[in-house]
Design an enzyme around this catalytic site. Structure first.
Site, PDB file in Angstrom:
ATOM      1  N   HIS A 198      16.239  53.996  16.477  1.00  0.00           N
ATOM      2  CA  HIS A 198      17.099  53.716  15.314  1.00  0.00           C
ATOM      3  C   HIS A 198      18.449  53.139  15.739  1.00  0.00           C
ATOM      4  O   HIS A 198      19.030  52.313  15.036  1.00  0.00           O
ATOM      5  CB  HIS A 198      17.308  54.995  14.498  1.00  0.00           C
ATOM      6  CG  HIS A 198      17.858  56.133  15.305  1.00  0.00           C
ATOM      7  ND1 HIS A 198      17.102  56.783  16.274  1.00  0.00           N
ATOM      8  CD2 HIS A 198      19.078  56.724  15.329  1.00  0.00           C
ATOM      9  CE1 HIS A 198      17.837  57.725  16.838  1.00  0.00           C
ATOM     10  NE2 HIS A 198      19.038  57.705  16.286  1.00  0.00           N
TER      11      HIS A 198
ATOM     12  N   GLY B 133      20.966  52.737  21.391  1.00  0.00           N
ATOM     13  CA  GLY B 133      22.408  52.707  21.158  1.00  0.00           C
ATOM     14  C   GLY B 133      23.173  52.174  22.358  1.00  0.00           C
ATOM     15  O   GLY B 133      24.051  51.325  22.236  1.00  0.00           O
ATOM     16  N   THR B 134      22.821  52.690  23.525  1.00  0.00           N
ATOM     17  CA  THR B 134      23.495  52.279  24.767  1.00  0.00           C
ATOM     18  C   THR B 134      22.639  51.367  25.641  1.00  0.00           C
ATOM     19  O   THR B 134      23.167  50.729  26.551  1.00  0.00           O
ATOM     20  CB  THR B 134      23.821  53.517  25.617  1.00  0.00           C
ATOM     21  OG1 THR B 134      22.577  54.202  25.880  1.00  0.00           O
ATOM     22  CG2 THR B 134      24.781  54.454  24.898  1.00  0.00           C
TER      23      THR B 134
ATOM     24  N   ILE C 248      20.635  52.755  27.616  1.00  0.00           N
ATOM     25  CA  ILE C 248      20.435  53.609  28.800  1.00  0.00           C
ATOM     26  C   ILE C 248      19.164  54.458  28.689  1.00  0.00           C
ATOM     27  O   ILE C 248      18.271  54.392  29.547  1.00  0.00           O
ATOM     28  CB  ILE C 248      21.665  54.516  29.034  1.00  0.00           C
ATOM     29  CG1 ILE C 248      22.902  53.671  29.350  1.00  0.00           C
ATOM     30  CG2 ILE C 248      21.397  55.491  30.180  1.00  0.00           C
ATOM     31  CD1 ILE C 248      24.209  54.454  29.403  1.00  0.00           C
TER      32      ILE C 248
ATOM     33  N   ARG D 211      14.133  36.606  50.137  1.00  0.00           N
ATOM     34  CA  ARG D 211      14.545  37.940  50.600  1.00  0.00           C
ATOM     35  C   ARG D 211      14.462  38.978  49.488  1.00  0.00           C
ATOM     36  O   ARG D 211      14.295  40.172  49.751  1.00  0.00           O
ATOM     37  CB  ARG D 211      15.964  37.882  51.157  1.00  0.00           C
ATOM     38  CG  ARG D 211      17.042  37.599  50.121  1.00  0.00           C
ATOM     39  CD  ARG D 211      18.414  37.402  50.768  1.00  0.00           C
ATOM     40  NE  ARG D 211      19.478  37.266  49.790  1.00  0.00           N
ATOM     41  CZ  ARG D 211      19.729  36.159  49.091  1.00  0.00           C
ATOM     42  NH1 ARG D 211      18.968  35.093  49.239  1.00  0.00           N
ATOM     43  NH2 ARG D 211      20.722  36.111  48.220  1.00  0.00           N
ATOM     44  N   HIS D 212      14.534  38.522  48.243  1.00  0.00           N
ATOM     45  CA  HIS D 212      14.469  39.467  47.125  1.00  0.00           C
ATOM     46  C   HIS D 212      13.055  40.058  46.955  1.00  0.00           C
ATOM     47  O   HIS D 212      12.904  41.173  46.477  1.00  0.00           O
ATOM     48  CB  HIS D 212      14.922  38.795  45.832  1.00  0.00           C
ATOM     49  CG  HIS D 212      16.320  38.275  45.917  1.00  0.00           C
ATOM     50  ND1 HIS D 212      17.406  39.105  46.095  1.00  0.00           N
ATOM     51  CD2 HIS D 212      16.813  37.008  45.891  1.00  0.00           C
ATOM     52  CE1 HIS D 212      18.505  38.371  46.157  1.00  0.00           C
ATOM     53  NE2 HIS D 212      18.176  37.099  46.049  1.00  0.00           N
TER      54      HIS D 212
HETATM   55  C1  RB5 Z   1      20.536  57.801  19.612  1.00  0.00           C
HETATM   56  O1  RB5 Z   1      21.529  58.466  18.922  1.00  0.00           O
HETATM   57  C2  RB5 Z   1      21.022  57.406  20.990  1.00  0.00           C
HETATM   58  O2  RB5 Z   1      21.171  58.552  21.784  1.00  0.00           O
HETATM   59  C3  RB5 Z   1      20.092  56.414  21.633  1.00  0.00           C
HETATM   60  O3  RB5 Z   1      19.991  55.274  20.834  1.00  0.00           O
HETATM   61  C4  RB5 Z   1      20.477  55.897  23.001  1.00  0.00           C
HETATM   62  O4  RB5 Z   1      21.797  55.486  23.050  1.00  0.00           O
HETATM   63  C5  RB5 Z   1      20.119  56.785  24.139  1.00  0.00           C
HETATM   64  O5  RB5 Z   1      20.320  56.468  25.309  1.00  0.00           O
END
Ligand code: RB5
Length: 149
Positions: free
Chosen positions: A9, A66-67, A69, A132-133
Protein backbone atom coordinates in the site's frame (compact mmCIF):
# COMPACT_ATOMS: atom_id res chain seq x y z
CA UNK A 1 11.87 -7.45 -22.03
CA UNK A 2 9.17 -8.83 -19.72
CA UNK A 3 8.71 -6.87 -16.49
CA UNK A 4 7.07 -8.01 -13.24
CA UNK A 5 5.87 -5.18 -11.00
CA UNK A 6 4.45 -5.10 -7.48
CA UNK A 7 4.02 -2.95 -4.39
CA UNK A 8 2.44 -2.77 -0.97
CA UNK A 9 0.00 0.00 0.00
CA UNK A 10 2.93 2.35 0.74
CA UNK A 11 4.05 2.07 -2.87
CA UNK A 12 0.69 1.66 -4.56
CA UNK A 13 0.30 5.20 -5.95
CA UNK A 14 3.82 5.20 -7.41
CA UNK A 15 3.33 1.71 -8.86
CA UNK A 16 0.30 3.00 -10.77
CA UNK A 17 2.40 5.87 -12.20
CA UNK A 18 5.17 3.45 -13.19
CA UNK A 19 2.63 1.21 -14.91
CA UNK A 20 1.38 4.21 -16.92
CA UNK A 21 5.02 4.90 -17.92
CA UNK A 22 5.50 1.23 -18.95
CA UNK A 23 2.33 1.31 -21.04
CA UNK A 24 3.26 4.58 -22.74
CA UNK A 25 6.65 3.11 -23.64
CA UNK A 26 5.27 -0.23 -24.86
CA UNK A 27 6.93 -2.40 -22.21
CA UNK A 28 5.44 -5.84 -21.65
CA UNK A 29 4.56 -6.13 -17.95
CA UNK A 30 2.45 -7.96 -15.38
CA UNK A 31 1.07 -6.24 -12.29
CA UNK A 32 1.29 -8.59 -9.28
CA UNK A 33 -0.57 -6.14 -7.02
CA UNK A 34 -1.45 -4.77 -4.59
CA UNK A 35 -4.45 -3.36 -6.40
CA UNK A 36 -5.64 -0.65 -3.98
CA UNK A 37 -4.41 1.42 -1.04
CA UNK A 38 -5.63 -0.97 1.71
CA UNK A 39 -2.94 -2.05 4.18
CA UNK A 40 -1.08 -5.24 3.18
CA UNK A 41 2.25 -6.94 3.97
CA UNK A 42 5.11 -6.13 1.58
CA UNK A 43 6.78 -9.61 1.73
CA UNK A 44 3.72 -11.10 -0.01
CA UNK A 45 4.31 -8.94 -3.10
CA UNK A 46 8.09 -9.20 -2.96
CA UNK A 47 7.79 -13.00 -3.05
CA UNK A 48 5.48 -13.09 -6.08
CA UNK A 49 7.65 -10.78 -8.17
CA UNK A 50 10.94 -12.35 -7.03
CA UNK A 51 9.72 -15.88 -7.85
CA UNK A 52 8.51 -14.74 -11.27
CA UNK A 53 12.03 -13.49 -12.03
CA UNK A 54 13.89 -16.42 -10.40
CA UNK A 55 11.76 -18.92 -12.37
CA UNK A 56 12.57 -17.10 -15.63
CA UNK A 57 9.00 -16.09 -16.41
CA UNK A 58 10.00 -12.39 -16.35
CA UNK A 59 13.31 -10.69 -17.10
CA UNK A 60 13.24 -7.81 -14.63
CA UNK A 61 11.20 -6.71 -11.63
CA UNK A 62 10.15 -3.42 -10.09
CA UNK A 63 9.01 -3.31 -6.46
CA UNK A 64 7.75 -0.27 -4.57
CA UNK A 65 6.98 0.20 -0.88
CA UNK A 66 7.13 3.25 1.40
CA UNK A 67 10.92 3.24 1.62
CA UNK A 68 11.86 0.54 -0.91
CA UNK A 69 13.71 -1.18 1.92
CA UNK A 70 11.40 -3.87 3.29
CA UNK A 71 10.22 -5.09 -0.09
CA UNK A 72 13.85 -5.33 -1.26
CA UNK A 73 15.03 -7.21 1.82
CA UNK A 74 12.25 -9.74 1.27
CA UNK A 75 12.93 -10.11 -2.47
CA UNK A 76 16.63 -10.73 -1.83
CA UNK A 77 15.77 -13.86 0.19
CA UNK A 78 14.79 -15.61 -3.04
CA UNK A 79 17.84 -17.34 -4.60
CA UNK A 80 18.97 -15.67 -7.81
CA UNK A 81 17.49 -12.30 -6.92
CA UNK A 82 19.64 -9.18 -6.82
CA UNK A 83 17.24 -6.45 -5.74
CA UNK A 84 18.71 -2.95 -5.58
CA UNK A 85 17.21 0.02 -3.75
CA UNK A 86 17.76 3.00 -6.04
CA UNK A 87 16.41 6.36 -5.04
CA UNK A 88 18.69 8.20 -7.51
CA UNK A 89 19.64 7.69 -11.17
CA UNK A 90 23.37 7.16 -10.49
CA UNK A 91 22.57 4.12 -8.33
CA UNK A 92 20.01 2.90 -10.88
CA UNK A 93 22.62 2.84 -13.65
CA UNK A 94 25.34 1.36 -11.42
CA UNK A 95 23.04 -1.35 -10.07
CA UNK A 96 22.62 -2.64 -13.63
CA UNK A 97 26.17 -2.06 -14.92
CA UNK A 98 28.03 -3.34 -11.83
CA UNK A 99 25.61 -5.60 -9.93
CA UNK A 100 23.38 -6.95 -12.72
CA UNK A 101 20.41 -6.12 -10.48
CA UNK A 102 17.32 -7.96 -11.68
CA UNK A 103 14.89 -6.12 -9.40
CA UNK A 104 14.67 -2.37 -8.84
CA UNK A 105 13.13 -1.18 -5.59
CA UNK A 106 12.01 2.40 -4.96
CA UNK A 107 10.54 4.21 -1.95
CA UNK A 108 7.38 6.13 -2.75
CA UNK A 109 7.74 8.12 0.48
CA UNK A 110 11.36 8.98 -0.34
CA UNK A 111 11.41 10.21 -3.94
CA UNK A 112 8.98 12.34 -5.92
CA UNK A 113 7.19 10.81 -8.92
CA UNK A 114 9.27 12.71 -11.49
CA UNK A 115 12.57 11.40 -10.17
CA UNK A 116 11.08 7.93 -9.67
CA UNK A 117 10.14 7.68 -13.36
CA UNK A 118 13.64 8.87 -14.38
CA UNK A 119 15.09 6.14 -12.14
CA UNK A 120 12.88 3.51 -13.79
CA UNK A 121 13.82 4.73 -17.28
CA UNK A 122 17.58 4.68 -16.59
CA UNK A 123 17.38 1.29 -14.86
CA UNK A 124 15.45 -0.33 -17.73
CA UNK A 125 17.80 1.10 -20.36
CA UNK A 126 21.08 0.18 -18.61
CA UNK A 127 22.88 -3.10 -19.23
CA UNK A 128 25.31 -5.24 -17.23
CA UNK A 129 28.95 -4.35 -18.05
CA UNK A 130 30.33 -7.86 -17.37
CA UNK A 131 34.13 -8.11 -17.13
CA UNK A 132 35.44 -7.77 -13.56
CA UNK A 133 31.87 -7.29 -12.37
CA UNK A 134 30.95 -10.82 -13.48
CA UNK A 135 33.47 -12.27 -11.02
CA UNK A 136 31.91 -10.28 -8.17
CA UNK A 137 28.36 -11.25 -9.08
CA UNK A 138 29.50 -14.87 -9.25
CA UNK A 139 30.86 -14.50 -5.67
CA UNK A 140 27.43 -13.29 -4.57
CA UNK A 141 25.97 -16.45 -6.12
CA UNK A 142 28.52 -18.55 -4.21
CA UNK A 143 27.50 -16.96 -0.90
CA UNK A 144 23.89 -17.79 -1.71
CA UNK A 145 24.84 -21.40 -2.49
CA UNK A 146 26.84 -21.73 0.75
CA UNK A 147 23.81 -20.79 2.84
CA UNK A 148 21.16 -22.59 0.80
CA UNK A 149 22.02 -26.00 2.33
C1 RB5 B 1 4.32 0.32 5.32
O1 RB5 B 1 3.81 1.18 6.27
C2 RB5 B 1 5.82 0.46 5.21
O2 RB5 B 1 6.42 -0.05 6.37
C3 RB5 B 1 6.35 -0.23 3.98
O3 RB5 B 1 5.75 0.32 2.84
C4 RB5 B 1 7.83 -0.13 3.72
O4 RB5 B 1 8.30 1.17 3.84
C5 RB5 B 1 8.67 -1.11 4.47
O5 RB5 B 1 9.89 -1.18 4.32
Amino acid sequence: MKIAIGSDHGGFALKEKIIKFLEENNYHYKDFGTYDAASVDYPDYALQVAEAIAQGDYDRGILVCGTGIGIGIAANKVPGIRAALCNDTFSARASREHNDANILTIGERVVGPGLALDIVKVWLESEFSGGRHSRRVEKIREIEEKYSK
